[in-house]
Design an enzyme around this catalytic site. Structure first.
Site, PDB file in Angstrom:
ATOM      1  N   ASP A  51       9.297  -9.897  10.836  1.00 13.27           N
ATOM      2  CA  ASP A  51       8.975 -10.769   9.704  1.00 13.27           C
ATOM      3  C   ASP A  51       8.796 -12.227  10.129  1.00 13.27           C
ATOM      4  O   ASP A  51       8.136 -13.003   9.435  1.00 13.27           O
ATOM      5  CB  ASP A  51      10.060 -10.680   8.627  1.00 13.27           C
ATOM      6  CG  ASP A  51       9.640  -9.798   7.461  1.00 13.27           C
ATOM      7  OD1 ASP A  51       8.427  -9.526   7.335  1.00 13.27           O
ATOM      8  OD2 ASP A  51      10.499  -9.376   6.687  1.00 13.27           O
ATOM      9  N   HIS A  85      -8.175  -3.967  -0.936  1.00 13.26           N
ATOM     10  CA  HIS A  85      -7.400  -4.031   0.300  1.00 13.26           C
ATOM     11  C   HIS A  85      -6.352  -2.922   0.333  1.00 13.26           C
ATOM     12  O   HIS A  85      -6.232  -2.191   1.329  1.00 13.26           O
ATOM     13  CB  HIS A  85      -6.733  -5.404   0.416  1.00 13.26           C
ATOM     14  CG  HIS A  85      -5.983  -5.613   1.691  1.00 13.26           C
ATOM     15  ND1 HIS A  85      -6.561  -6.187   2.803  1.00 13.26           N
ATOM     16  CD2 HIS A  85      -4.708  -5.311   2.038  1.00 13.26           C
ATOM     17  CE1 HIS A  85      -5.668  -6.239   3.775  1.00 13.26           C
ATOM     18  NE2 HIS A  85      -4.535  -5.706   3.334  1.00 13.26           N
ATOM     19  N   GLU A  86      -5.592  -2.782  -0.752  1.00  9.63           N
ATOM     20  CA  GLU A  86      -4.503  -1.802  -0.754  1.00  9.63           C
ATOM     21  C   GLU A  86      -5.018  -0.368  -0.687  1.00  9.63           C
ATOM     22  O   GLU A  86      -4.455   0.469   0.021  1.00  9.63           O
ATOM     23  CB  GLU A  86      -3.609  -2.009  -1.984  1.00  9.63           C
ATOM     24  CG  GLU A  86      -2.992  -3.391  -2.114  1.00  9.63           C
ATOM     25  CD  GLU A  86      -2.365  -3.923  -0.844  1.00  9.63           C
ATOM     26  OE1 GLU A  86      -1.831  -3.118  -0.045  1.00  9.63           O
ATOM     27  OE2 GLU A  86      -2.408  -5.147  -0.636  1.00  9.63           O
ATOM     28  N   GLU A 110       0.793  -1.220   0.000  1.00 14.98           N
ATOM     29  CA  GLU A 110       0.000   0.000   0.000  1.00 14.98           C
ATOM     30  C   GLU A 110       0.830   1.278   0.000  1.00 14.98           C
ATOM     31  O   GLU A 110       0.487   2.267   0.663  1.00 14.98           O
ATOM     32  CB  GLU A 110      -0.920   0.004   1.224  1.00 14.98           C
ATOM     33  CG  GLU A 110      -0.222   0.072   2.589  1.00 14.98           C
ATOM     34  CD  GLU A 110       0.181  -1.264   3.172  1.00 14.98           C
ATOM     35  OE1 GLU A 110       0.462  -1.331   4.382  1.00 14.98           O
ATOM     36  OE2 GLU A 110       0.213  -2.270   2.420  1.00 14.98           O
TER      37      GLU A 110
END
Length: 638
Positions: free
Chosen positions: A385, A304-305, A280
């Protein structure tokens, strides 16, 4: 408490604005130039400013135009090296200072992937793109790399290939001739951008390659512009896939949530090694080419983005512990939009699709139950991550869906959402900021009745609950899934028939299904005990699933085919799947999106770990550095 993933002293002095002046060197694969920070002291007696860096070569630092002796700390394997810059004279509270850092990236930069021309669609020019989330912006530039800060930036980038940034282009114009009419790959053009809206550092992004622009039709009454960037070979397909929906989705979201603040909303279709479905980046969402399904059924990723423009880019998590505030809210709103644009059945269908990824992710962390939580208390220097999965997306969205029902439905919850966004737009917050606002809002708009409803929520189970189930089992509208469920049940019941020639299935079973219905069919089938090998071979051939060009369908089929690692069909399809994911199936196209490559390597590795590692070693340089790092960890555990 400070962000546990940064070494910067942003609580003492912080960056307000950065001016970048970069040159892209494709021959040596480096970004070289300067980053000039405008900083504001938050307290008196600040003696130094500390920036995050990772694998950068720092050549000079100037404070207010005077060279100073800087110090680069020892490299931390996750957080990188702290850059200490002395401030003389010592500055006081509310004082500003400019610091210019001259530097270059190195080939160790996790934020950047440099692609050879053979790895692009056109195979004529090299390509560069960045991925700075969660904590890799420090490998692109020396920054106080924490989402706790919102910064504005401007950039001048000299390159022989067109340049895109997560900002508004000043020059040359997007709709003008490519590369300002100069020769692509030969002539240097300086691209100028500005980002006047404060964003977290992980949203700083760059891409450069042989890309073209095509604007989407304008939406009446809207001041923002939108369009698509892609290599020429993919531009028409990308425009077709996204032009019909992107503008109307963005307009509808403005109607529901509030104004879009960023002025431009473009999408860029990247080469196949891009490790995510989408990213995004402000003003410019990066997208995987796997979304080009040819039937517009995967455009929910664009929804979504663009939703992140409010939830993440607008209201931002303060640090990795609260990442669910970005992804849970975005996933919830993405699905809410489906209800406004289509139906409640479509909204429920999206939750059903997501549930398989949620339960798979929860299962992957059985040995690390901390990462099954919604709120993860990261230790200083812990790699966020390692916890990246569908959990913050799906568990977070289900939590908000549960709160919507608990508080009285959408008529009650939607006004609260608008208030949440308007209250925190442009700020970075924690889960506790969100919860306090939730209680305060419903105390004003509902009194004791709504407070009693909120007090009925088991907050600890939602925030810190571990295990393979949600604290409250959700109830969705399953209308659109019933046919797929029924077909999966028929296949499950067919296991008693050993001769597949006697099965009563036909290709016409799925002719009326769109891609999402096929996905739900295979996901439902994967919840049953493994089918006999002959059944799976027949299934893959009958519905063309074993050769489907749609990566979403192919992945779900492999989940069924490789479920029983010791079966003969799993041994056959492990090689099949590994060739597919590494592009050695005749396409030459890796499946770099981690949604596809990580589970495929994991599943094939459980069948034949030696074979999976061999395929990865032969192809590892074609995957993005982030994906490469996580696949190596996945294969080390099988």
């Amino acid at each position: 408490m400070p962000d546990p993933t940064t070494q910067a002293n942003y609580l003492q002095i912080f960056t307000q604005h950065v001016d970048f002046d970069w040159t892209l060197d494709f021959a040596n694969q480096i970004v070289e130039g300067t980053a000039t920070h405008t900083l504001l002291a938050q307290e008196s007696g600040v003696e130094e400013v500390i920036f995050d860096t990772a694998d950068l070569e720092i050549s000079e630092v100037q404070v207010e135009g005077r060279a100073v002796q800087f110090a680069l700390g020892e490299r931390h394997k996750v957080m990188g090296s702290a850059l200490h810059v002395p401030l003389a004279p010592i500055i006081g509270a509310n004082s500003t200072v400019k610091v210019t850092i001259s530097y270059r990236t190195t080939k160790g930069s996790t934020a950047l992937q440099w692609l050879a021309k053979e790895q692009t669609q056109g195979k004529q020019f090299s390509y560069l793109f960045s991925q700075c989330q969660p904590i890799y912006a420090r490998a692109l530039a020396p920054l106080q790399d924490t989402p706790s800060l919102k910064i504005t930036y401007a950039a001048k980038v000299a390159s022989v290939l067109p340049v895109l940034l997560s900002a508004i282009r000043v020059s040359p114009p997007s709709e003008g001739p490519a590369h300002d009419g100069k020769t692509i790959g030969k002539d240097v053009v300086t691209y100028v951008y500005t980002q006047p809206v404060g964003i977290p550092s992980y949203l700083i992004a760059i891409a450069s390659g042989n890309v073209r622009y095509k604007p989407f039709p304008p939406i009446e009454g809207r001041s923002w512009k939108s369009g698509v960037w892609a290599e020429p070979e993919l531009l028409d397909a990308s425009y077709w896939e996204f032009s019909e929906d992107t503008g109307r989705f963005l307009a509808k979201e403005e109607d529901i949530i509030g104004p879009y603040k960023f002025g431009v909303y473009d999408v860029l279709v990247l080469p196949p090694s891009f490790p995510y479905g989408g990213m995004e980046n402000a003003c410019l969402s990066f997208l995987t080419p796997t979304l080009l399904a040819g039937d517009r059924t995967l455009v929910d990723v664009v929804v979504h983005e663009l939703t992140h423009s409010w939830f993440g880019n607008g209201v931002t998590h303060a640090e990795a512990t609260h990442f669910w505030l970005n992804e849970g809210w975005t996933t919830y709103i993405e699905r809410l939009l489906q209800q406004f644009l289509h139906s409640s059945a479509e909204r429920g269908f999206q939750y059903i699709i997501g549930s398989a990824a949620l339960y798979e992710a929860l299962g992957n962390y059985v040995d690390k139950p901390k990462y099954q939580r919604l709120v993860i208390d990261f230790e200083p220097g812990e790699d966020p991550d390692d916890a990246y999965s569908s959990i913050p997306y799906e568990k977070g969205a289900n939590f908000l869906f549960y709160l919507e029902k608990t508080l009285g439905g959408l008529d009650v919850f939607l006004p609260y959402i608008r208030d949440y966004v308007s209250t925190f737009q442009g700020k970075s917050i924690t889960t506790w900021d969100w919860k306090a606002h939730l209680y305060a809002y419903f105390e004003r708009h509902g009194g004791q009745e709504k407070l009693d409803a909120l007090n009925s929520v088991d907050w600890d189970k939602w925030f810190y609950g571990e295990g393979l189930k949600l604290p409250v089992e959700p109830s969705y509208d399953t209308t659109l899934a019933e046919s797929a469920y029924s077909l999966a049940a028929r296949w499950d019941a067919s296991r008693t028939i050993s001769d597949v020639n006697k099965l009563d299935f036909a290709a016409s079973d799925v002719e009326g299904y769109n891609s999402n219905q096929k996905i739900v069919f295979f996901e439902r089938l994967a919840t049953y005990a493994p089918l006999p090998s002959a059944h799976i071979e027949h299934l893959g051939a009958l519905y063309d699933a074993a050769t489907s060009p749609n990566a979403e369908i192919r992945l779900r089929f492999y989940n069924v085919a490789l479920k029983e690692p010791q079966s003969s069909v799993a041994l056959d399809f492990a090689s099949h799947a590994l060739k597919w994911v590494t592009g050695r199936d005749g396409t030459g196209v890796v499946k770099g999106r981690m949604k596809f490559c990580r589970p495929t390597f994991r599943a094939a590795g459980r069948v034949d770990s030696t074979l999976a590692k061999e395929y990865f070693l032969r192809s590892k340089e074609e995957f993005h550095p982030i994906a490469r790092k996580l696949i190596e960890k996945d294969l080390a555990s099988v």
